[in-house]
Design an enzyme around this catalytic site. Structure first.
Site, PDB file in Angstrom:
ATOM      1  N   ASP A  96     -38.361 -71.277  52.800  1.00  0.00           N
ATOM      2  CA  ASP A  96     -37.907 -71.326  54.188  1.00  0.00           C
ATOM      3  C   ASP A  96     -38.699 -70.302  54.982  1.00  0.00           C
ATOM      4  OD1 ASP A  96     -36.585 -71.818  56.506  1.00  0.00           O
ATOM      5  OD2 ASP A  96     -34.597 -71.293  55.772  1.00  0.00           O
ATOM      6  N   ALA A  97     -39.859 -70.752  55.491  1.00  0.00           N
ATOM      7  CA  ALA A  97     -40.738 -69.868  56.249  1.00  0.00           C
ATOM      8  C   ALA A  97     -40.962 -70.361  57.673  1.00  0.00           C
ATOM      9  CB  ALA A  97     -42.084 -69.729  55.534  1.00  0.00           C
ATOM     10  N   LYS A  98     -40.633 -71.629  57.934  1.00  0.00           N
ATOM     11  CA  LYS A  98     -40.714 -72.227  59.280  1.00  0.00           C
ATOM     12  C   LYS A  98     -42.051 -71.940  59.952  1.00  0.00           C
ATOM     13  CE  LYS A  98     -35.709 -72.124  60.004  1.00  0.00           C
ATOM     14  NZ  LYS A  98     -35.312 -71.379  58.781  1.00  0.00           N
ATOM     15  N   ARG A  99     -43.132 -72.147  59.229  1.00  0.00           N
ATOM     16  CA  ARG A  99     -44.457 -71.892  59.772  1.00  0.00           C
ATOM     17  C   ARG A  99     -44.864 -73.008  60.731  1.00  0.00           C
ATOM     18  NH1 ARG A  99     -43.305 -67.354  57.813  1.00  0.00           N
ATOM     19  NH2 ARG A  99     -44.751 -66.249  56.442  1.00  0.00           N
TER      20      ARG A  99
END
Length: 280
Positions: A96-99
């Site tokens: 879960d890094a939402k890049r």
């Protein structure tokens, strides 16, 4: 060689272990609740305990990269170890890094998390499409090459998201629906389940005006502490409920650091979710 496509691996894991994703979210208040320091030692103990308790039991573990990054290189080292150990124990790991970026920068983010020999290689990555869906092309291409997947922010549960996701385009569709359409196109030829999923909040209520049948997984935060329940899933997701991957974080993690209590909580959520899906 690339892995079997993420969608196929996820379908099998959900069928065998139940459709549950548990977050690994070592934020400061939770470390304190566990009696741990807000430091590397606390981070290591927290992450190791969650992996030990759950990686052999749940379908998906979802570490929140930000809570590791805040400790710098030592935190990233803990994250690398957690990903490695979770995957070795049989859990699929969604980073879960939402890049989200453009061009070579997006390609570098993709290489960080989706290249097979990368230290942080994960089975899937959360990404933001709000520089335009086409900006995700490097991640889409590398995910396909590696057998990994993506979860694209589409209809998130935070109230601020609506100003972007509900904005109506010239063609009459809103932005969230447009993202779902792009994902359906990505998954058109994948069986038994596509590898390109959407993030859709479980707290959003009736979504029957949206076509959630994207032939891909729907990562659904909001079960537990945020107020949604397993019983709500059918009403929110309708016919697509079998492809929902409900995410529970605080609802499970608050039972730590006791390993058995963590397992019992996760098993309870998995049973409730499985029963709700079966009854839908």
């Amino acid at each position: 060689m690339s892995l079997e496509p993420f969608g196929a691996r996820l379908r099998r894991a959900m069928d065998e272990r139940g459709p549950l994703c548990v977050g690994i979210d070592p934020h400061a208040s939770l470390l304190a609740d566990w009696g741990l320091g807000d430091d590397i030692a606390g981070l290591e103990r927290f992450s190791r305990t969650v992996v030990e308790a759950l990686a052999e039991r749940v379908a998906v573990l979802k570490p929140q990269s930000a809570f590791f990054e805040r400790f710098g290189s030592r935190g990233i080292a803990v994250l690398e170890k957690s990903v490695e150990e979770a995957r070795a124990a049989g859990a699929l790991v969604v980073m879960d890094a939402k890049r989200g970026d453009i061009g070579s920068t997006m390609a570098a983010y993709a290489e960080t998390f989706l290249r097979k020999d990368a230290p942080l290689f994960s089975d899937a990555l959360t990404v933001s499409p709000y520089l335009g869906y086409g900006s995700l092309k490097p991640a889409v291409e590398l995910a396909r090459e590696s057998g990994a997947g993506l979860f694209v922010l589409a209809l998130t549960s935070n109230p601020e998201g609506g100003e972007v996701q509900h904005a109506v385009r010239a063609d009459g569709r809103n932005v969230g629906a447009t993202m779902l359409g792009h994902l359906a196109a990505e998954n058109a030829d994948e069986r038994p389940l596509g590898s390109f999923g959407a993030v859709v909040g479980a707290t959003l209520g009736d979504l029957s005006s949206y076509d959630l049948d994207i032939n891909g997984p729907l990562l659904a935060p909001g079960i537990g502490a945020q107020g949604a329940t397993a019983a709500d899933l059918a009403g929110v997701f309708g016919a697509a409920v079998r492809n929902v991957v409900p995410n529970v974080s605080r609802g499970v993690l608050r039972h730590g650091p006791d390993v058995m209590a963590l397992r019992e909580s996760a098993e309870g959520f998995a049973e409730e979710i499985g029963a709700a899906v079966a009854a839908a």
